[in-house]
Scaffold this active site. Structure first.
Site, PDB file in Angstrom:
ATOM      1  N   HIS A 152       6.639  -8.205 -27.078  1.00 14.83           N
ATOM      2  CA  HIS A 152       7.919  -7.822 -28.282  1.00 14.83           C
ATOM      3  C   HIS A 152       7.286  -6.303 -28.962  1.00 14.83           C
ATOM      4  CE1 HIS A 152       3.154  -7.764 -29.538  1.00 14.83           C
ATOM      5  NE2 HIS A 152       3.574  -6.936 -30.295  1.00 14.83           N
ATOM      6  N   ASP A 182       3.737 -12.662 -22.717  1.00 11.07           N
ATOM      7  CA  ASP A 182       3.883 -11.029 -23.442  1.00 11.07           C
ATOM      8  C   ASP A 182       3.901 -10.304 -22.905  1.00 11.07           C
ATOM      9  OD1 ASP A 182       4.770 -10.103 -25.621  1.00 11.07           O
ATOM     10  OD2 ASP A 182       3.096 -10.617 -27.686  1.00 11.07           O
ATOM     11  N   GLY A 257       1.032  -1.572 -34.043  1.00  8.54           N
ATOM     12  CA  GLY A 257       0.827  -0.440 -32.658  1.00  8.54           C
ATOM     13  C   GLY A 257      -0.059   0.190 -31.961  1.00  8.54           C
ATOM     14  N   ASN A 258      -1.169  -0.800 -31.823  1.00  7.91           N
ATOM     15  CA  ASN A 258      -1.983  -0.894 -31.272  1.00  7.91           C
ATOM     16  C   ASN A 258      -1.252  -1.995 -29.546  1.00  7.91           C
ATOM     17  OD1 ASN A 258      -4.578   0.084 -32.618  1.00  7.91           O
ATOM     18  ND2 ASN A 258      -4.548   0.224 -30.364  1.00  7.91           N
ATOM     19  N   SER A 259      -0.512  -2.875 -30.206  1.00  9.69           N
ATOM     20  CA  SER A 259      -0.049  -3.788 -29.192  1.00  9.69           C
ATOM     21  C   SER A 259       0.658  -2.588 -27.561  1.00  9.69           C
ATOM     22  CB  SER A 259       1.194  -4.133 -29.633  1.00  9.69           C
ATOM     23  OG  SER A 259       0.768  -5.225 -30.803  1.00  9.69           O
ATOM     24  N   LEU A 311       3.556 -28.218 -14.411  1.00  6.74           N
ATOM     25  CA  LEU A 311       3.281 -29.402 -14.195  1.00  6.74           C
ATOM     26  C   LEU A 311       3.848 -30.771 -14.104  1.00  6.74           C
ATOM     27  CD1 LEU A 311       0.876 -31.093 -11.998  1.00  6.74           C
ATOM     28  CD2 LEU A 311      -0.383 -31.110 -13.947  1.00  6.74           C
ATOM     29  N   GLY A 312       4.199 -30.493 -16.358  1.00 10.76           N
ATOM     30  CA  GLY A 312       5.060 -31.682 -16.656  1.00 10.76           C
ATOM     31  C   GLY A 312       4.574 -32.866 -16.403  1.00 10.76           C
ATOM     32  N   VAL A 313       2.887 -32.631 -18.405  1.00  9.72           N
ATOM     33  CA  VAL A 313       2.373 -33.531 -18.061  1.00  9.72           C
ATOM     34  C   VAL A 313       2.370 -33.727 -20.196  1.00  9.72           C
ATOM     35  CG1 VAL A 313       1.018 -33.823 -16.429  1.00  9.72           C
ATOM     36  CG2 VAL A 313       0.450 -32.348 -17.853  1.00  9.72           C
TER      37      VAL A 313
END
Length: 409
Positions: A152, A182, A257-259, A311-313
């Site tokens: 981001h 992210d 700004g720490n991101s 996995l699809g659940v």
């Protein structure tokens, strides 16, 4: 450290004249001799004090003493003047920051905007490059120029400028990203011989250990804050319905700004990347775990993007009433509400109302546990699921596929 007590050489301690005159029997000559003797005592004291002060100053200037206390005007204050390395240089946090700080970078993102009349009637339009945002990052491979930050921070940028604490600055290119976690990987071109950070094993991080955040909050470059690891394995909901999982919670203050900056331990090794805060309170910061970052880097370097195991659940948390209905010994685990057609779960034979209580040898108590354990695997890994069907213990073997809904470059 030797403490030298400051002395005011103007202050004199002599008997009062009234005490001398109190005894009328003392002859005039004896009184005169007594005054002369007291005068010599005062002179001797002054000489001795001056000599002691001179010796102390000479000793401090030649390094014989670790420090000396000096006085301000009229002794309004005292100050300890240290010799050699500062005493704080040996503190653990100072050492960790000295190791990690040179590889923490400031990231500025730029975009191009058009200014003026877009139709050109009054003046021809012109394009301007303007700042879009800023954040932090850290170098993970100095030889190749790889820099890690949050997605981001750089998303939507047309150009990315990376500056180091030593004032070197470069334009970097986006190599790839992991949208589920992210994470973005940048590369500084050329052979700049850059410093780099090492990763710690986030599976060995302990709640309560010291955590140090380094970054550029509000543009204050290379700011350092400290706290502890408050919790492990947190899950944060996001707007795209793909939660950020296996996150480290920290009390180290984190600000805009720490991101993208590193969260390091007392060895100066990265245990996470500061990513989010909860604005409802103080000391509620969150960092993507270091093992999540290293898995993403490997995939991005190889493929240009990071895939996420699937996995699809659809899951349901188990309540005491549901546990009784399904014939379970406890409410630990997650129930399956639905199975996606063509998914690894369907191929493994999982059905609605099945209950998963473990992945390999790791227990599953809540849905967040299953998501966290699946995210730690890679696409095409074969995993063994443990659980129950109709109150009886079962196991299933599934081969994980790439998540079909996650954005790729």
């Amino acid at each position: 450290m030797i403490w030298i007590e400051p002395r005011n050489l103007k202050r004199r301690f002599v008997p009062t004249t009234s005490s001398l005159r109190a005894d009328r029997a003392v002859p005039e000559r004896m009184e005169s001799r007594l005054r002369v003797g007291i005068g010599w005592v005062v002179v001797a004291a002054l000489v001795a004090g001056a000599a002691s002060a001179s010796l102390a100053l000479v000793a401090a200037s030649r390094g014989w003493l670790p420090g000396v206390v000096t006085g301000g005007p009229a002794y309004a204050y005292t100050q300890v003047v240290e010799r050699g390395e500062p005493a704080a240089a040996g503190e653990p946090v100072v050492k960790a920051v000295a190791r990690a700080g040179p590889a923490v970078v400031n990231i500025h993102t730029l975009v191009t905007v058009t200014e003026g009349d877009p139709f050109g009637f009054f003046a021809p339009p012109r394009e301007l490059e303007v700042p879009r945002g800023r954040g932090s990052g850290f170098i993970v491979n100095g030889a190749r120029g790889y820099v890690v930050t949050n997605l981001h921070v750089v998303e939507g940028a047309e150009r990315i400028r990376v500056s180091l604490p030593d004032r070197r600055a470069y334009f970097a290119k986006l190599i790839g990203f992991d949208s589920a976690n992210d994470i973005a990987l940048l590369q500084i071109p050329g052979n700049a011989r850059l410093p780099q950070l090492a990763f710690a094993d986030s599976d060995r991080v302990l709640v309560g250990q010291t955590a140090i955040a380094i970054g550029n909050p509000y543009g204050f470059e290379n700011s350092v804050t400290t706290g502890v690891v408050s919790a492990l394995g947190r899950e944060l909901e996001r707007e795209d319905d793909v939660p950020l999982v296996d996150v480290i919670q920290t009390s180290a203050p984190i600000n805009p700004g720490n991101s993208g900056g590193p969260l390091v331990d007392l060895n100066g090794r990265v245990i996470g990347m500061t990513t989010a805060i909860d604005a409802r309170g103080q000391g509620l910061g969150f960092a993507v775990a270091s093992n999540t970052i290293t898995r993403a880097i490997e995939e991005i370097v190889r493929l240009g993007y990071a895939r996420q195991p699937y996995l699809g659940v659809e899951l349901v948390e188990i309540t005491p009433d549901l546990a009784q209905e399904l014939g379970l010994p406890s409410a630990d685990g997650v129930a399956i509400r639905a199975v996606a057609p063509g998914s690894p779960a369907e191929a493994a034979g999982l059905q609605p109302r099945d209950v998963i209580t473990g992945v390999e040898d790791q227990p599953v108590v809540r849905a967040a546990d299953l998501r966290r354990l699946l995210r730690r695997h890679r696409v095409n890994d074969r995993i063994v699921l443990r659980g129950f069907r109709d109150g009886r213990e079962r196991t299933w073997t599934a081969t994980l596929q790439a998540h079909p809904r996650l954005r790729q470059p």
